[in-house]
Scaffold this active site. Structure first.
Site, PDB file in Angstrom:
ATOM      1  N   CYS A 130     -42.016  60.903  33.103  1.00  0.00           N
ATOM      2  CA  CYS A 130     -42.534  59.822  33.575  1.00  0.00           C
ATOM      3  C   CYS A 130     -43.584  60.564  34.356  1.00  0.00           C
ATOM      4  CB  CYS A 130     -42.080  58.364  33.901  1.00  0.00           C
ATOM      5  SG  CYS A 130     -40.809  58.567  35.503  1.00  0.00           S
ATOM      6  N   HIS A 243     -45.938  53.486  38.668  1.00  0.00           N
ATOM      7  CA  HIS A 243     -46.026  54.796  39.751  1.00  0.00           C
ATOM      8  C   HIS A 243     -47.476  54.981  40.080  1.00  0.00           C
ATOM      9  CE1 HIS A 243     -41.595  55.523  39.165  1.00  0.00           C
ATOM     10  NE2 HIS A 243     -41.697  56.743  38.693  1.00  0.00           N
TER      11      HIS A 243
END
Ligand code: NAP
Length: 347
Positions: A130, A243
Site C-alpha cells: 500500500c 497513510h
C-alpha cells in the site's frame, strides 16, 4: 463492457475485502456472480451487494469452480495456498498480499504507472504494498519527465494498514486511555493510541523492516528501473485510516517545483492539495474514502540543487489495496486479458 464475470473475493470480511465489495458495486464492475470467501470463522455471515445479502462461504477447492477473477485479500499464506488452485481452475488471481510480488513470473501493477505489465500475466497479478502504491502514483509522473536518482521516504502509517482488528484495537485503546485505564495491545506489539512506533513488520539483517524493503524493491520493479536508490523509514501513527509520506527526491538535474506542481496537477490518480496562505496541505482525514493520492507541499530541497520535497496522503485500503486491485481487473476486461464464462453471463 458487454460481458460479465464470475468474481470471488477471498478475504471478503476483512478491511480490504469489504472495500472490494463496495468498489465492485460503485464502479459497476461487470459481475455476473459474486462469491464471498473467508475462513470458517466468518462462514455464514452476510454482506450486502447490489441490494442483496450474500452469504460468506469458507474457502475450498470447489469455491473456485467457474470463477473468472479472484480478488485475494486474506494474507500471504492464504494466497500461497489458494492462488495456485484458483489459477488451475482457470481464474486470474489479483493478489493483495506480498506472497508473489517479487516473483519474476508475476506482474506487479499500478495501473497509472505500468498497465502494460498486466498483459504478461500467467494467472496471478500482484497488487503492490500500500505505501509503495501511494508513492509510485505520486512520483512516477515526475520520474517520466526527469529520471529520479534517489528517493528518501518517511512514512506515517495508519492502524488500518494492519487490518480491521488493528483499527478496532486503536479505538479501544483510545477509549481506555481517556477513561484513565491502562491500554492493552494484541494486534500491534505496543499501544498505538496517543503513541507511535517504527513499523511493526519483521526486521531484516540490514536493520530495515520488511515494510521499508517493500518500498525499495517493489518500486524498482514497478518502475522497471533497478538503478533508483531508495531508502525509507516506516512508522505507525495513531491515525485510523489513510497513510502519509514525506518524500525527498533527487533528480539528475534541477526540477522546478512549479513545473512539478503543473505535472502533478494533470497526473492520473493524483490530486494537488496546496494552499500556502492557509498552510493547508494533504491530511489523512481528507484522504480517507478518496480514490486519489493527495499531494502537496512541493518545494525545493534547500540542501541539494537537484532535490525536491513533497508530502502525500492516500487511503491505503482504497488506492493502496482494493481500488488498485479493481482497476487491474478493469484493465484485464478492457484489454481482453480474461475469458468470460458464457454459462455465467447474466447468471
Ligand atoms: N489493510 C490495508 O491497508 C492493506 C493494504 C494493502 C494490502 N493489504 C493486504 O491485504 C490482505 C488483507 O488485509 P486486511 O487489512 O483486509 O486484513 P483483515 O482485515 O485482517 O482481513 C483478513 C481477511 O482474510 C480472511 N482470512 C484470514 N485467514 C484466512 C484463511 N486461512 N482462509 C480464508 N480466509 C482467511 C479473514 O477472514 P475471517 O473473517 O474468516 O477471519 C478476513 O476476511 C493482507 O494480505 C494485507 O497485507 C492490506
Amino acid at each position: 463492457m458487454s460481458n460479465s464475470y464470475c468474481v470471488a473475493i477471498l478475504g471478503a470480511t476483512g478491511a480490504v475485502g469489504k472495500e472490494l465489495l463496495e468498489l465492485l458495486e460503485s464502479r459497476n464492475f461487470p459481475v455476473s456472480k459474486l462469491k464471498l470467501l473467508a475462513s470458517e470463522r466468518s462462514a455464514g455471515q452476510k454482506l450486502p451487494f447490489r441490494g442483496e445479502n450474500l452469504l460468506v462461504e469458507p474457502v475450498s477447492d470447489r469455491a473456485f469452480e467457474n470463477v473468472d477473477i479472484v480478488l485475494a485479500s486474506a494474507g500471504g499464506s492464504t494466497s500461497k495456498t489458494w492462488a495456485p488452485i484458483a489459477t488451475e481452475k482457470g481464474a486470474v488471481v489479483i493478489d493483495n498480499s506480498s506472497a508473489f510480488r517479487m516473483n519474476e513470473e508475476v506482474p506487479l501493477v499500478v495501473p497509472e504507472v505500468n498497465p502494460q505489465a498486466a498483459a504478461n500475466h500467467k494467472g496471478i497479478i500482484a497488487n503492490p504494498n500500500c505505501t509503495t502504491i501511494l508513492m509510485a502514483v505520486a512520483v512516477w509522473p515526475l520520474h517520466k519527465i526527469k529520471p529520479i536518482k534517489r528517493i528518501v521516504a518517511a512514512t506515517y502509517q495508519s492502524a488500518s494498514g494492519a487490518g480491521a482488528k488493528a483499527m478496532a484495537e486503536v479505538q479501544t485503546q483510545t477509549s481506555a486511555i481517556l477513561e484513565g485505564k491502562q491500554p492493552t495491545a494484541e494486534v500491534f506489539p505496543y499501544p498505538l493510541a496517543f503513541n507511535l512506533f517504527p513499523h511493526n513488520s519483521p526486521l531484516t539483517d540490514w536493520g530495515y523492516c520488511e515494510e521499508e524493503m517493500k518500498m525499495v524493491n517493489e518500486t524498482r520493479k514497478i518502475f522497471a528501473d533497478q538503478n533508483i536508490r531508495i531508502t525509507a523509514t516506516c512508522v505507525r501513527v495513531p491515525v485510523l485510516r489513510a497513510h502519509s509520506e514525506a518524500i525527498n527526491l533527487e533528480f539528475e538535474t534541477p526540477f522546478n517545483p512549479d513545473e512539478a506542481r503543473e505535472i502533478l496537477s494533470k497526473s492520473p490518480g493524483v490530486k494537488l492539495v496546496e494552499d500556502w496562505q492557509k498552510n493547508y496541505f494533504p491530511m489523512p482525514f481528507e484522504a480517507t474514502g478518496r480514490d486519489e493520492v493527495l499531494v502537496g507541499r512541493i518545494r525545493q530541497d534547500i540542501s541539494h540543487p537537484c532535490g525536491l520535497e513533497l508530502w502525500l496522503c492516500g487511503d491505503q485500503i482504497r488506492k493502496g489495496a482494493a481500488l488498485n486491485a479493481v482497476q487491474i481487473a478493469e484493465l484485464l476486461v478492457e484489454k481482453s486479458l480474461l475469458k468470460p464464462t458464457p454459462s455465467l453471463v447474466n447468471g
